[in-house]
Scaffold this active site. Structure first.
Site, PDB file in Angstrom:
ATOM      1  CG  ASP A  65      46.754  44.743  37.931  1.00  0.00           C
ATOM      2  OD1 ASP A  65      45.907  45.666  37.978  1.00  0.00           O
ATOM      3  OD2 ASP A  65      47.648  44.599  38.779  1.00  0.00           O
ATOM      4  CG  ASN A  92      32.893  42.085  38.389  1.00  0.00           C
ATOM      5  OD1 ASN A  92      31.862  42.332  39.010  1.00  0.00           O
ATOM      6  ND2 ASN A  92      33.879  41.354  38.913  1.00  0.00           N
ATOM      7  CE1 TYR A 164      33.075  50.231  45.464  1.00  0.00           C
ATOM      8  CE2 TYR A 164      31.006  50.903  46.468  1.00  0.00           C
ATOM      9  CZ  TYR A 164      31.724  50.042  45.665  1.00  0.00           C
ATOM     10  OH  TYR A 164      31.089  48.979  45.045  1.00  0.00           O
ATOM     11  CE  LYS A 168      32.401  50.393  41.666  1.00  0.00           C
ATOM     12  NZ  LYS A 168      32.603  49.308  40.697  1.00  0.00           N
ATOM     13  CB  THR A 199      31.649  39.840  47.562  1.00  0.00           C
ATOM     14  OG1 THR A 199      31.726  41.252  47.755  1.00  0.00           O
ATOM     15  CG2 THR A 199      30.429  39.489  46.712  1.00  0.00           C
TER      16      THR A 199
END
Ligand SMILES: NC(=O)c1ccc[n+]([C@@H]2O[C@H](COP(=O)([O-])OP(=O)(O)OC[C@H]3O[C@@H](n4cnc5c(N)ncnc54)[C@H](OP(=O)(O)O)[C@@H]3O)[C@@H](O)[C@H]2O)c1
Length: 241
Positions: A65, A92, A164, A168, A199
Site C-alpha cells: 500500500d 503505477n 488528479y 500527476k 478501467t
C-alpha cells in the site's frame, strides 16, 4: 515456478487490476522477466497473480500500500530477502477521486487522498527501492502519468480534474528529479501516459484497452542502454510538459 538468476525482477504497484495488471501480463510474457504484482489488498493480489500463473507466466503477488510507510518497508524487505535487487520499478498505483461539488474540509481530504497515492506514494516507494535498484546492472523506473498533467496541453482539457492532474504534474517533476540524479549512472527513468483506457479508475468509460495502455510502459521498462531517460511519452510519441 522458477526464477532464473538472469531474470529481471520487476515490481509494479497497483497491479491487481487495470493497466498495472496488463503491464504484468505483458512483461511476464517476455523471456527472463519475473513480475512482482503489487496489490494493497493481499487477497486481491493473490487472485490477480493466480490468473497469470494459470497461464504459466512468472508472476507472484506482493502486498504494498503506497500510502503506508510500514507496508512499503515490508515489501522492500521482502524483495531484498527474496532477490537482493530490483531491476524495474513501475509506479503505477493511482486514484482519481470524485472532485466535483466538494468544498471545505472535504476538499482538503480529497486533495490529501489524491496526492497521498499519486504523488507521495510514488515518491516514497521509489525512495525505498533505490538501494535495491542500485544492485541492478540496468535499473529502470516508469512513472504512470497522464496527458492531463501537461501544462502545455491544459487548454485541450480546460478546467477539468484539477486535483488528479496536478498530482500527476508534480509526479512528472519527481520523475525528472530521479532521472537527473541517476542519469550518469545509466538508469532509464521516464513517465508514460497510457491513453484513455477503460478501467475502474474512470468507471470503464475509457475508449482504449488496458493492454494498449500497457504498451508504452512496457517499452520504457525494457529500454536498452541507448534508451531515453527523463522523458514523458505515450504510445504515439513525446508528450509536451
Ligand atoms: N485509465 C486511464 O485512462 C488512465 C489514463 C491516464 C493515466 N492513468 C494512470 O494509470 C495508472 C493505472 O490506472 P488504471 O486506469 O489501471 O486504474 P485502476 O484500474 O483503478 O487501477 C489502479 C490500481 O492502483 C491501486 N491502488 C490504489 N490506491 C493504492 C494504494 N494506496 N496503494 C497501492 N495500490 C493502490 C488499485 O488497487 P485496488 O484494486 O485495491 O483499488 C489498483 O490496483 C494510474 O496511475 C492512473 O492514474 C490511467
Amino acid at each position: 515456478m522458477s526464477t532464473s538468476i538472469a531474470s529481471k525482477i520487476v515490481l509494479i504497484t497497483g497491479a491487481n487490476q487495470g493497466i498495472g495488471f496488463a503491464i504484468a501480463k505483458s512483461l511476464s510474457s517476455k523471456p527472463d522477466y519475473h513480475v512482482l504484482m503489487g496489490s494493497r489488498d493481499a487477497q486481491r493480489g493473490i487472485d490477480a497473480a493466480k490468473k497469470l500463473q494459470e497461464q504459466g507466466l512468472h508472476v507472484e503477488p506482493i502486498t504494498i500500500d503506497v500510502t503506508s510507510d510500514e507496508s512499503i518497508a515490508k515489501a522492500t524487505q521482502q524483495v531484498m530477502n527474496q532477490f537482493g535487487r530490483l531491476d524495474v520499478l513501475i509506479n503505477n498505483a493511482g486514484v482519481s477521486l470524485k472532485e466535483d461539488g466538494i468544498s471545505g474540509l472535504e476538499l482538503r481530504k480529497v486533495y490529501q487522498d489524491t496526492f497521498a497515492v499519486n504523488t507521495f506514494g510514488a515518491a516514497l516507494t521509489t525512495e525505498s527501492f533505490i538501494p535495491l535498484l542500485k544492485s541492478s546492472p540496468t535499473p529502470r523506473i516508469v512513472f504512470m502519468s497522464t496527458v492531463l498533467s501537461s501544462l502545455t496541453n491544459e487548454q485541450r482539457y480546460p478546467a477539468y480534474l484539477p486535483l488528479y492532474r496536478s498530482s500527476k504534474s508534480a509526479l512528472n517533476m519527481l520523475m525528472m528529479h530521479y532521472a537527473s540524479t541517476y542519469k550518469d549512472a545509466g538508469w532509464k527513468i521516464n513517465a508514460s501516459c497510457p491513453g484513455y483506457c477503460a478501467t475502474n479508475l474512470n468507471a470503464f468509460a475509457g475508449m482504449d484497452t488496458p493492454d494498449n495502455g500497457a504498451l508504452n510502459a512496457v517499452r520504457l521498462a525494457t529500454l536498452g542502454e541507448d534508451g531515453e531517460t527523463g522523458t514523458f511519452s505515450n504510445k504515439e510519441g513525446v508528450v509536451a510538459w
